[in-house]
Write a protein that holds these residues in place. Structure first.
Motif, PDB file in Angstrom:
ATOM      1  N   ALA A   2       2.475  19.413   2.434  1.00  0.00           N
ATOM      2  CA  ALA A   2       3.167  18.266   2.938  1.00  0.00           C
ATOM      3  C   ALA A   2       3.220  17.393   3.606  1.00  0.00           C
ATOM      4  CB  ALA A   2       4.485  19.345   4.180  1.00  0.00           C
ATOM      5  N   ARG A   3       1.380  17.411   4.211  1.00  0.00           N
ATOM      6  CA  ARG A   3       1.137  16.804   4.333  1.00  0.00           C
ATOM      7  C   ARG A   3       0.601  15.893   3.553  1.00  0.00           C
ATOM      8  NH1 ARG A   3      -4.202  18.942   7.547  1.00  0.00           N
ATOM      9  NH2 ARG A   3      -2.685  19.886   9.180  1.00  0.00           N
ATOM     10  N   GLY A   4       0.349  16.287   2.514  1.00  0.00           N
ATOM     11  CA  GLY A   4      -0.556  16.026   1.035  1.00  0.00           C
ATOM     12  C   GLY A   4       0.650  15.380   0.891  1.00  0.00           C
ATOM     13  N   THR A   5       1.850  15.492   0.553  1.00  0.00           N
ATOM     14  CA  THR A   5       3.239  14.450   0.064  1.00  0.00           C
ATOM     15  C   THR A   5       2.929  13.037   1.765  1.00  0.00           C
ATOM     16  OG1 THR A   5       4.107  15.986  -0.814  1.00  0.00           O
ATOM     17  CG2 THR A   5       5.182  14.380   0.023  1.00  0.00           C
ATOM     18  N   GLY A   6       2.781  13.407   2.395  1.00  0.00           N
ATOM     19  CA  GLY A   6       2.323  11.995   3.514  1.00  0.00           C
ATOM     20  C   GLY A   6       1.792  11.359   3.720  1.00  0.00           C
ATOM     21  N   GLN A   7       0.413  11.927   3.075  1.00  0.00           N
ATOM     22  CA  GLN A   7      -0.524  11.494   3.028  1.00  0.00           C
ATOM     23  C   GLN A   7      -0.114  10.313   1.384  1.00  0.00           C
ATOM     24  OE1 GLN A   7      -3.010   9.954   4.936  1.00  0.00           O
ATOM     25  NE2 GLN A   7      -4.317   8.884   3.219  1.00  0.00           N
ATOM     26  N   GLN A   8      -0.031  10.515   0.474  1.00  0.00           N
ATOM     27  CA  GLN A   8       0.520  10.320  -0.804  1.00  0.00           C
ATOM     28  C   GLN A   8       1.257   8.818  -0.422  1.00  0.00           C
ATOM     29  OE1 GLN A   8       2.284  11.975  -3.339  1.00  0.00           O
ATOM     30  NE2 GLN A   8       1.690  10.508  -5.179  1.00  0.00           N
ATOM     31  N   THR A   9       2.560   9.433   0.546  1.00  0.00           N
ATOM     32  CA  THR A   9       3.690   8.159   0.539  1.00  0.00           C
ATOM     33  C   THR A   9       2.893   7.219   1.419  1.00  0.00           C
ATOM     34  OG1 THR A   9       5.529   9.922   0.865  1.00  0.00           O
ATOM     35  CG2 THR A   9       5.810   7.961   2.062  1.00  0.00           C
ATOM     36  N   ARG A  10       2.336   7.116   3.183  1.00  0.00           N
ATOM     37  CA  ARG A  10       1.725   6.478   3.233  1.00  0.00           C
ATOM     38  C   ARG A  10       0.537   5.335   2.539  1.00  0.00           C
ATOM     39  NH1 ARG A  10       1.508  10.593   7.062  1.00  0.00           N
ATOM     40  NH2 ARG A  10      -0.413  10.855   6.945  1.00  0.00           N
ATOM     41  N   SER A  11      -0.087   6.421   1.235  1.00  0.00           N
ATOM     42  CA  SER A  11      -0.966   5.685   1.079  1.00  0.00           C
ATOM     43  C   SER A  11       0.250   4.594  -0.060  1.00  0.00           C
ATOM     44  CB  SER A  11      -1.627   6.197  -0.405  1.00  0.00           C
ATOM     45  OG  SER A  11      -2.231   5.391  -0.991  1.00  0.00           O
ATOM     46  N   GLU A  12       1.221   5.101  -1.019  1.00  0.00           N
ATOM     47  CA  GLU A  12       1.879   3.702  -1.644  1.00  0.00           C
ATOM     48  C   GLU A  12       2.390   2.992  -0.533  1.00  0.00           C
ATOM     49  OE1 GLU A  12       4.474   6.656  -3.392  1.00  0.00           O
ATOM     50  OE2 GLU A  12       2.781   7.731  -4.512  1.00  0.00           O
ATOM     51  N   ALA A  13       2.948   2.993   0.122  1.00  0.00           N
ATOM     52  CA  ALA A  13       3.873   2.098   0.919  1.00  0.00           C
ATOM     53  C   ALA A  13       2.413   0.453   1.578  1.00  0.00           C
ATOM     54  CB  ALA A  13       3.886   2.994   2.316  1.00  0.00           C
ATOM     55  N   VAL A  14       1.769   1.367   2.055  1.00  0.00           N
ATOM     56  CA  VAL A  14       0.347   0.314   1.921  1.00  0.00           C
ATOM     57  C   VAL A  14      -0.564   0.099   0.897  1.00  0.00           C
ATOM     58  CG1 VAL A  14      -1.558   2.116   1.985  1.00  0.00           C
ATOM     59  CG2 VAL A  14      -1.606  -0.339   3.533  1.00  0.00           C
ATOM     60  N   HIS A  15      -0.009   0.386   0.153  1.00  0.00           N
ATOM     61  CA  HIS A  15      -0.760  -0.422  -1.538  1.00  0.00           C
ATOM     62  C   HIS A  15       0.583  -1.289  -1.929  1.00  0.00           C
ATOM     63  CE1 HIS A  15       0.466  -1.111  -6.120  1.00  0.00           C
ATOM     64  NE2 HIS A  15      -0.788  -0.267  -6.103  1.00  0.00           N
ATOM     65  N   ASP A  16       2.434  -0.898  -1.344  1.00  0.00           N
ATOM     66  CA  ASP A  16       2.279  -1.613  -1.740  1.00  0.00           C
ATOM     67  C   ASP A  16       2.141  -3.142  -0.727  1.00  0.00           C
ATOM     68  OD1 ASP A  16       4.074   0.027  -4.032  1.00  0.00           O
ATOM     69  OD2 ASP A  16       4.952   0.248  -2.494  1.00  0.00           O
ATOM     70  N   ARG A  17       2.522  -3.019   0.527  1.00  0.00           N
ATOM     71  CA  ARG A  17       2.129  -4.600   1.314  1.00  0.00           C
ATOM     72  C   ARG A  17       1.232  -4.697   1.096  1.00  0.00           C
ATOM     73  NH1 ARG A  17       2.916  -1.872   7.818  1.00  0.00           N
ATOM     74  NH2 ARG A  17       2.935  -4.006   7.710  1.00  0.00           N
ATOM     75  N   ILE A  18      -0.231  -3.903   0.728  1.00  0.00           N
ATOM     76  CA  ILE A  18      -1.257  -5.121   0.411  1.00  0.00           C
ATOM     77  C   ILE A  18      -0.929  -5.760  -0.417  1.00  0.00           C
ATOM     78  CG2 ILE A  18      -3.856  -5.094  -0.260  1.00  0.00           C
ATOM     79  CD1 ILE A  18      -4.049  -2.473   1.505  1.00  0.00           C
ATOM     80  N   ARG A  19      -0.534  -5.040  -1.542  1.00  0.00           N
ATOM     81  CA  ARG A  19      -0.304  -6.070  -2.986  1.00  0.00           C
ATOM     82  C   ARG A  19       0.769  -7.028  -2.507  1.00  0.00           C
ATOM     83  NH1 ARG A  19       3.985  -6.082  -6.332  1.00  0.00           N
ATOM     84  NH2 ARG A  19       4.027  -6.298  -7.907  1.00  0.00           N
ATOM     85  N   ALA A  20       1.421  -6.819  -1.867  1.00  0.00           N
ATOM     86  CA  ALA A  20       1.812  -8.243  -1.440  1.00  0.00           C
ATOM     87  C   ALA A  20       1.856  -9.099  -1.189  1.00  0.00           C
ATOM     88  CB  ALA A  20       3.588  -7.614  -0.622  1.00  0.00           C
ATOM     89  N   ASP A  21       1.278  -8.863  -0.107  1.00  0.00           N
ATOM     90  CA  ASP A  21      -0.168  -9.822   0.658  1.00  0.00           C
ATOM     91  C   ASP A  21      -1.165 -10.771  -0.406  1.00  0.00           C
ATOM     92  OD1 ASP A  21       1.200  -9.082   3.511  1.00  0.00           O
ATOM     93  OD2 ASP A  21      -0.092  -8.109   4.139  1.00  0.00           O
ATOM     94  N   ILE A  22      -1.241  -9.653  -1.067  1.00  0.00           N
ATOM     95  CA  ILE A  22      -2.480 -10.630  -2.210  1.00  0.00           C
ATOM     96  C   ILE A  22      -1.899 -11.912  -2.598  1.00  0.00           C
ATOM     97  CG2 ILE A  22      -4.079 -10.193  -4.523  1.00  0.00           C
ATOM     98  CD1 ILE A  22      -4.816  -7.390  -2.516  1.00  0.00           C
TER      99      ILE A  22
END
Length: 227
Positions: A2-22
């Motif tokens: 569950a911890r790995g899945t949560g980390q992956q989800t957070r990584s994907e979410a911040v990826h999308d936000r950084i991409r949008a900001d770029i």
């Protein structure tokens, strides 16, 4: 697990936000991307930020150098020339495959995406060109064009190159005469491309796509005051 899945989800979410900001211009070409600042900005761990940045490096939206860390990819005329050359060959191949492999449902998807694109104003609400809605509609049309290609790796590669090209589009100004003043959005070329796809004329479609991609190469990098 569950911890790995949560980390992956957070990584994907911040990826999308950084991409949008770029792509949205809030993080500028060449800007340093520091873990503590990004972690605070997006409310995630530095580990999630690192994973997100590594994914963006793979998409060429972020660059990384030893002892210098991460930064938004800087824009150069040489980089644009190389990107345009690669993108032209990859998208042309994917489009030819799509025309040969796509079904009637795919053609309908292309037609609908083109209708949305053609009806979307070029300028945004603040008067800037191109506006956010136009950029999205334009990207959706080109995504639909290649959706008929049965090779997902080829589609993904084409999409990655097109997204990198959008970074240039955000910060480049068209050279005078690069577009017909009566048709600044290039609708005539896009209609030509649509007609070729509807008639499954791969030669005509290839020529139209190459002209459209070439428009980006005709832009000049405004290094002093990106707009």
């Amino acid at each position: 697990m569950a911890r790995g899945t949560g980390q992956q989800t957070r990584s994907e979410a911040v990826h999308d936000r950084i991409r949008a900001d770029i792509l949205g211009g809030r993080l500028r070409p060449g800007e340093r991307l520091k873990f503590p600042e990004l972690s605070e900005r997006y409310g995630v761990s530095t580990g999630a930020v690192r994973e997100a940045l590594l994914k963006l490096v793979a998409k060429n939206l972020v660059s990384s150098e030893a002892h210098h860390g991460f930064q938004v990819t800087d824009l150069t005329e040489r980089g644009l020339a190389d990107l345009t050359d690669t993108r032209t060959e990859i998208e042309s191949l994917a489009l030819r495959r799509a025309i040969g492999e796509g079904d009637l449902a795919w053609q309908g998807q292309v037609l609908a995406a083109h209708h949305t694109f053609e009806q979307t104003p070029l300028a945004g609400e603040d008067g800037d060109e191109p506006g956010e809605a136009w950029l999205i509609a334009h990207a959706d049309f080109h995504t639909a064009l290649l959706a008929g290609c049965a090779n997902p790796r080829l589609r993904d590669l084409a999409a990655s190159l097109r997204e990198e090209a959008e970074l240039y589009r955000r910060w480049l100004r068209p050279t005078p005469g690069a577009h017909d003043p009566a048709d600044p959005a290039g609708h005539d070329e896009h209609r030509e491309l649509l007609d070729a796809v509807m008639t499954r004329d791969s030669e005509r479609a290839d020529a139209a796509l190459r002209r459209l991609i070439g428009f980006t190469a005709e832009m000049v990098l405004d290094t002093e005051s990106p707009a």
